[in-house]
Every structure is written in C-alpha cells, then in structure tokens.
Write a protein that holds these residues in place. Structure first.
Motif, PDB file in Angstrom:
ATOM      1  N   TYR A  23       0.797  -1.230   0.000  1.00 43.44           N
ATOM      2  CA  TYR A  23       0.000   0.000   0.000  1.00 43.44           C
ATOM      3  C   TYR A  23       0.830   1.280   0.000  1.00 43.44           C
ATOM      4  O   TYR A  23       0.345   2.317  -0.429  1.00 43.44           O
ATOM      5  N   ILE A  24       2.051   1.201   0.528  1.00 40.14           N
ATOM      6  CA  ILE A  24       2.903   2.382   0.676  1.00 40.14           C
ATOM      7  C   ILE A  24       4.252   2.079   0.035  1.00 40.14           C
ATOM      8  O   ILE A  24       4.851   1.029   0.300  1.00 40.14           O
ATOM      9  N   LYS A  25       4.726   2.992  -0.769  1.00 37.13           N
ATOM     10  CA  LYS A  25       6.038   2.835  -1.394  1.00 37.13           C
ATOM     11  C   LYS A  25       7.128   2.862  -0.311  1.00 37.13           C
ATOM     12  O   LYS A  25       7.014   3.554   0.689  1.00 37.13           O
ATOM     13  N   SER A  26       8.181   2.108  -0.543  1.00 38.82           N
ATOM     14  CA  SER A  26       9.304   2.050   0.393  1.00 38.82           C
ATOM     15  C   SER A  26      10.344   3.120   0.046  1.00 38.82           C
ATOM     16  O   SER A  26      10.531   3.414  -1.137  1.00 38.82           O
ATOM     17  N   PRO A  27      10.988   3.707   1.036  1.00 40.26           N
ATOM     18  CA  PRO A  27      10.788   3.560   2.468  1.00 40.26           C
ATOM     19  C   PRO A  27       9.522   4.287   2.918  1.00 40.26           C
ATOM     20  O   PRO A  27       9.247   5.414   2.485  1.00 40.26           O
ATOM     21  N   ALA A  28       8.768   3.624   3.754  1.00 42.03           N
ATOM     22  CA  ALA A  28       7.438   4.110   4.133  1.00 42.03           C
ATOM     23  C   ALA A  28       7.470   5.506   4.731  1.00 42.03           C
ATOM     24  O   ALA A  28       6.616   6.336   4.410  1.00 42.03           O
ATOM     25  N   TYR A  29       8.448   5.783   5.590  1.00 43.93           N
ATOM     26  CA  TYR A  29       8.440   7.080   6.271  1.00 43.93           C
ATOM     27  C   TYR A  29       8.572   8.251   5.288  1.00 43.93           C
ATOM     28  O   TYR A  29       8.160   9.359   5.588  1.00 43.93           O
ATOM     29  N   LYS A  30       9.090   7.981   4.109  1.00 45.81           N
ATOM     30  CA  LYS A  30       9.204   9.042   3.099  1.00 45.81           C
ATOM     31  C   LYS A  30       7.943   9.168   2.248  1.00 45.81           C
ATOM     32  O   LYS A  30       7.816  10.124   1.486  1.00 45.81           O
ATOM     33  N   HIS A  31       7.053   8.200   2.369  1.00 43.78           N
ATOM     34  CA  HIS A  31       5.886   8.183   1.494  1.00 43.78           C
ATOM     35  C   HIS A  31       4.545   8.173   2.223  1.00 43.78           C
ATOM     36  O   HIS A  31       3.508   8.040   1.583  1.00 43.78           O
ATOM     37  N   LEU A  32       4.569   8.311   3.538  1.00 42.02           N
ATOM     38  CA  LEU A  32       3.305   8.379   4.275  1.00 42.02           C
ATOM     39  C   LEU A  32       2.586   9.673   3.937  1.00 42.02           C
ATOM     40  O   LEU A  32       3.191  10.740   3.903  1.00 42.02           O
TER      41      LEU A  32
END
Length: 112
Positions: free
Chosen positions: A62-71
């Motif tokens: 559901y979220i592109k990696s790295p997640a913290y950059k794409h939330l």
C-alpha cells in the motif's frame, strides 16, 4: 516543518526510541505479575506492526518504500495515534503483531 512531516517525525521517534525503550523496561520487569509483556522490542518490528495495522495488510502493498518518506497525512496521523494507543495500553500489541504476521503468512501461501 509542515504538519505531515512533524507527524512522520513523531512516528519515527515513537517507533525508534520510545516504544523499544518501553518494551525493554516492560519485558525486563522481574516478579511483577501485573506487568504487561510486549512480543517485540526492535524498532523495525514496531514499524511493521504499526504500518501493517493502519494499512490492514502488508504495508508495502500500500505504501512505497521507504514508508516514512511516502506516508501521507492520513497515514501519518493514523500511525501516530496507533503508537500512542499501544503505549497507553489501549491497544493489544500482541494481537496487532499476530494480525501482522498472519497477513504476511497469507502473502506467502499459494492455493492450487
């Protein structure tokens, strides 16, 4: 810093520092029957559980990696709120971890 960036930073602080430290304290408390034990202690485990829970499945579907950059703002808000509920004991981390692991196990099963 905009609100989404601030929320992401809080999520990172909670999962990288606060929750691992709390887990170590809880899990090392000897002889206290009322002390809750947490099934994980490492930052990446907390991040997996929180992200899988807010996505209701394996987060990287559901979220592109790295997640913290794409939330996005909604996801970051949900992640911070979930972390706070876990810390306060309003959410059962053991159950959330089991849910996360089940989602991941289903991902690796094949039906023929």
């Amino acid at each position: 810093m905009d609100n989404t960036a601030a929320l992401i930073q809080e999520y990172l602080t909670l999962t990288r520092e606060v929750m691992p430290q709390l887990a170590q304290q809880l899990n090392r408390a000897q002889g206290q029957k009322s002390v809750r034990k947490w099934p994980v202690e490492h930052d990446h485990c907390f991040q997996r559980i929180v992200l899988d829970t807010i996505c209701e499945g394996v987060w990287y579907d559901y979220i592109k990696s790295p997640a913290y950059k794409h939330l996005n703002a909604t996801q970051a808000t949900a992640a911070v709120q979930l972390c706070r509920r876990i810390i306060s004991g309003q959410e059962d981390l053991k159950q959330l971890n089991e849910n996360s692991l089940k989602w991941r196990q289903k991902q690796h099963t094949f039906s023929f």
